[in-house]
Design a protein around this motif. Sequence first.
Motif, PDB file in Angstrom:
ATOM      1  N   SER A 164      48.948  54.989  40.109  1.00 21.53           N
ATOM      2  CA  SER A 164      49.928  53.949  40.427  1.00 21.53           C
ATOM      3  C   SER A 164      49.257  52.993  41.277  1.00 21.53           C
ATOM      4  N   GLU A 165      48.758  53.466  42.239  1.00 20.59           N
ATOM      5  CA  GLU A 165      47.663  52.780  43.342  1.00 20.59           C
ATOM      6  C   GLU A 165      46.741  51.951  42.904  1.00 20.59           C
ATOM      7  N   ALA A 166      46.133  52.566  41.753  1.00 18.15           N
ATOM      8  CA  ALA A 166      44.825  51.755  40.930  1.00 18.15           C
ATOM      9  C   ALA A 166      45.445  50.580  40.321  1.00 18.15           C
ATOM     10  N   TRP A 167      46.663  50.802  39.725  1.00 21.18           N
ATOM     11  CA  TRP A 167      47.625  49.638  39.052  1.00 21.18           C
ATOM     12  C   TRP A 167      47.872  48.675  40.167  1.00 21.18           C
ATOM     13  N   LEU A 168      48.400  49.084  41.493  1.00 18.59           N
ATOM     14  CA  LEU A 168      48.586  48.058  42.511  1.00 18.59           C
ATOM     15  C   LEU A 168      47.687  47.450  42.799  1.00 18.59           C
ATOM     16  N   LYS A 169      46.249  47.888  42.834  1.00 19.35           N
ATOM     17  CA  LYS A 169      45.222  47.326  43.378  1.00 19.35           C
ATOM     18  C   LYS A 169      44.752  46.316  42.183  1.00 19.35           C
ATOM     19  N   LEU A 170      44.720  46.489  41.243  1.00 22.01           N
ATOM     20  CA  LEU A 170      44.521  45.585  40.000  1.00 22.01           C
ATOM     21  C   LEU A 170      45.495  44.333  40.090  1.00 22.01           C
ATOM     22  N   TRP A 171      46.750  44.678  40.273  1.00 24.66           N
ATOM     23  CA  TRP A 171      48.055  43.734  40.376  1.00 24.66           C
ATOM     24  C   TRP A 171      47.509  42.723  41.599  1.00 24.66           C
ATOM     25  N   GLU A 172      47.175  43.305  42.734  1.00 22.22           N
ATOM     26  CA  GLU A 172      47.007  42.464  43.742  1.00 22.22           C
ATOM     27  C   GLU A 172      45.617  41.579  43.586  1.00 22.22           C
ATOM     28  N   TRP A 173      44.885  42.212  42.917  1.00 18.75           N
ATOM     29  CA  TRP A 173      43.429  41.367  42.820  1.00 18.75           C
ATOM     30  C   TRP A 173      43.835  40.347  41.902  1.00 18.75           C
ATOM     31  N   VAL A 174      44.693  40.296  40.828  1.00 17.06           N
ATOM     32  CA  VAL A 174      45.007  39.163  39.719  1.00 17.06           C
ATOM     33  C   VAL A 174      45.898  38.312  40.876  1.00 17.06           C
ATOM     34  N   GLN A 175      46.595  38.546  41.795  1.00 14.26           N
ATOM     35  CA  GLN A 175      47.388  37.838  42.388  1.00 14.26           C
ATOM     36  C   GLN A 175      46.533  36.741  43.552  1.00 14.26           C
ATOM     37  N   SER A 176      45.343  37.511  43.653  1.00 14.48           N
ATOM     38  CA  SER A 176      44.350  36.628  44.742  1.00 14.48           C
ATOM     39  C   SER A 176      43.217  35.956  43.791  1.00 14.48           C
ATOM     40  N   SER A 177      43.277  35.998  42.439  1.00 12.85           N
ATOM     41  CA  SER A 177      42.242  35.517  41.798  1.00 12.85           C
ATOM     42  C   SER A 177      42.804  34.171  40.891  1.00 12.85           C
ATOM     43  N   PRO A 178      42.061  33.393  40.289  1.00 13.28           N
ATOM     44  CA  PRO A 178      42.482  32.085  39.316  1.00 13.28           C
ATOM     45  C   PRO A 178      43.263  32.646  38.154  1.00 13.28           C
ATOM     46  N   TYR A 179      43.749  33.651  38.158  1.00 12.56           N
ATOM     47  CA  TYR A 179      44.650  34.268  36.876  1.00 12.56           C
ATOM     48  C   TYR A 179      46.035  34.439  37.438  1.00 12.56           C
ATOM     49  N   LYS A 180      46.823  34.832  36.401  1.00  9.04           N
ATOM     50  CA  LYS A 180      48.133  35.224  36.757  1.00  9.04           C
ATOM     51  C   LYS A 180      48.706  36.185  35.567  1.00  9.04           C
ATOM     52  N   TRP A 181      49.470  36.996  35.843  1.00 10.86           N
ATOM     53  CA  TRP A 181      50.066  37.978  34.673  1.00 10.86           C
ATOM     54  C   TRP A 181      50.560  37.215  33.440  1.00 10.86           C
ATOM     55  N   ARG A 182      50.167  37.889  32.223  1.00 13.61           N
ATOM     56  CA  ARG A 182      50.808  37.273  31.164  1.00 13.61           C
ATOM     57  C   ARG A 182      51.609  38.253  30.659  1.00 13.61           C
ATOM     58  N   VAL A 183      52.600  37.745  30.178  1.00 17.97           N
ATOM     59  CA  VAL A 183      53.820  38.834  29.493  1.00 17.97           C
ATOM     60  C   VAL A 183      53.113  39.465  28.029  1.00 17.97           C
ATOM     61  N   ALA A 184      52.745  40.543  28.149  1.00 17.20           N
ATOM     62  CA  ALA A 184      51.821  41.329  27.291  1.00 17.20           C
ATOM     63  C   ALA A 184      52.082  42.841  27.614  1.00 17.20           C
ATOM     64  N   GLN A 185      51.639  43.632  26.770  1.00 15.58           N
ATOM     65  CA  GLN A 185      51.495  45.188  27.008  1.00 15.58           C
ATOM     66  C   GLN A 185      50.491  45.389  28.065  1.00 15.58           C
ATOM     67  N   GLU A 186      50.596  46.140  28.944  1.00 17.55           N
ATOM     68  CA  GLU A 186      49.802  46.391  29.856  1.00 17.55           C
ATOM     69  C   GLU A 186      49.098  47.850  28.943  1.00 17.55           C
ATOM     70  N   LEU A 187      47.714  48.240  29.355  1.00 19.07           N
ATOM     71  CA  LEU A 187      47.463  49.410  28.530  1.00 19.07           C
ATOM     72  C   LEU A 187      46.920  50.255  29.443  1.00 19.07           C
ATOM     73  N   GLU A 188      46.703  51.638  29.074  1.00 22.87           N
ATOM     74  CA  GLU A 188      45.747  52.695  29.836  1.00 22.87           C
ATOM     75  C   GLU A 188      44.996  53.426  28.702  1.00 22.87           C
ATOM     76  N   ARG A 189      43.726  53.381  28.794  1.00 24.77           N
ATOM     77  CA  ARG A 189      43.006  53.971  27.678  1.00 24.77           C
ATOM     78  C   ARG A 189      41.891  55.015  28.319  1.00 24.77           C
ATOM     79  N   PRO A 190      41.825  56.314  27.703  1.00 28.17           N
ATOM     80  CA  PRO A 190      40.765  57.203  28.371  1.00 28.17           C
ATOM     81  C   PRO A 190      39.587  56.746  27.794  1.00 28.17           C
ATOM     82  N   LEU A 191      38.555  56.951  28.673  1.00 29.69           N
ATOM     83  CA  LEU A 191      37.340  56.453  28.118  1.00 29.69           C
ATOM     84  C   LEU A 191      36.569  57.687  27.201  1.00 29.69           C
ATOM     85  N   ASP A 192      37.128  58.788  27.695  1.00 27.46           N
ATOM     86  CA  ASP A 192      36.780  60.118  26.442  1.00 27.46           C
ATOM     87  C   ASP A 192      38.004  60.739  26.275  1.00 27.46           C
TER      88      ASP A 192
END
Length: 85
Positions: A37-65
Amino acid sequence: GPDVDCRGEVEVKEVPGGLFASTTCKLRGDPSGLDISEAWLKLWEWVQSSPYKWRVAQELERPLDPHASLEDTVLELWLPVEGKA
């Protein structure tokens, strides 16, 4: 594809393409000390301070292995984004 056989509580969904902001985190014992949950929050905060904004679509979590143990599982977190207007 459309011929995928799903049983029980499994549901197949089609995920639309597009641009995603992404990061990784360990499921347990991430070296940064963050839980998922903290990693998601950090990613969200990065988007807020970036030249991007959240797009209404499905968020995803995927295991590398998908066969890794719980202690070794690393997840990719994908947050849908688009350019700010």
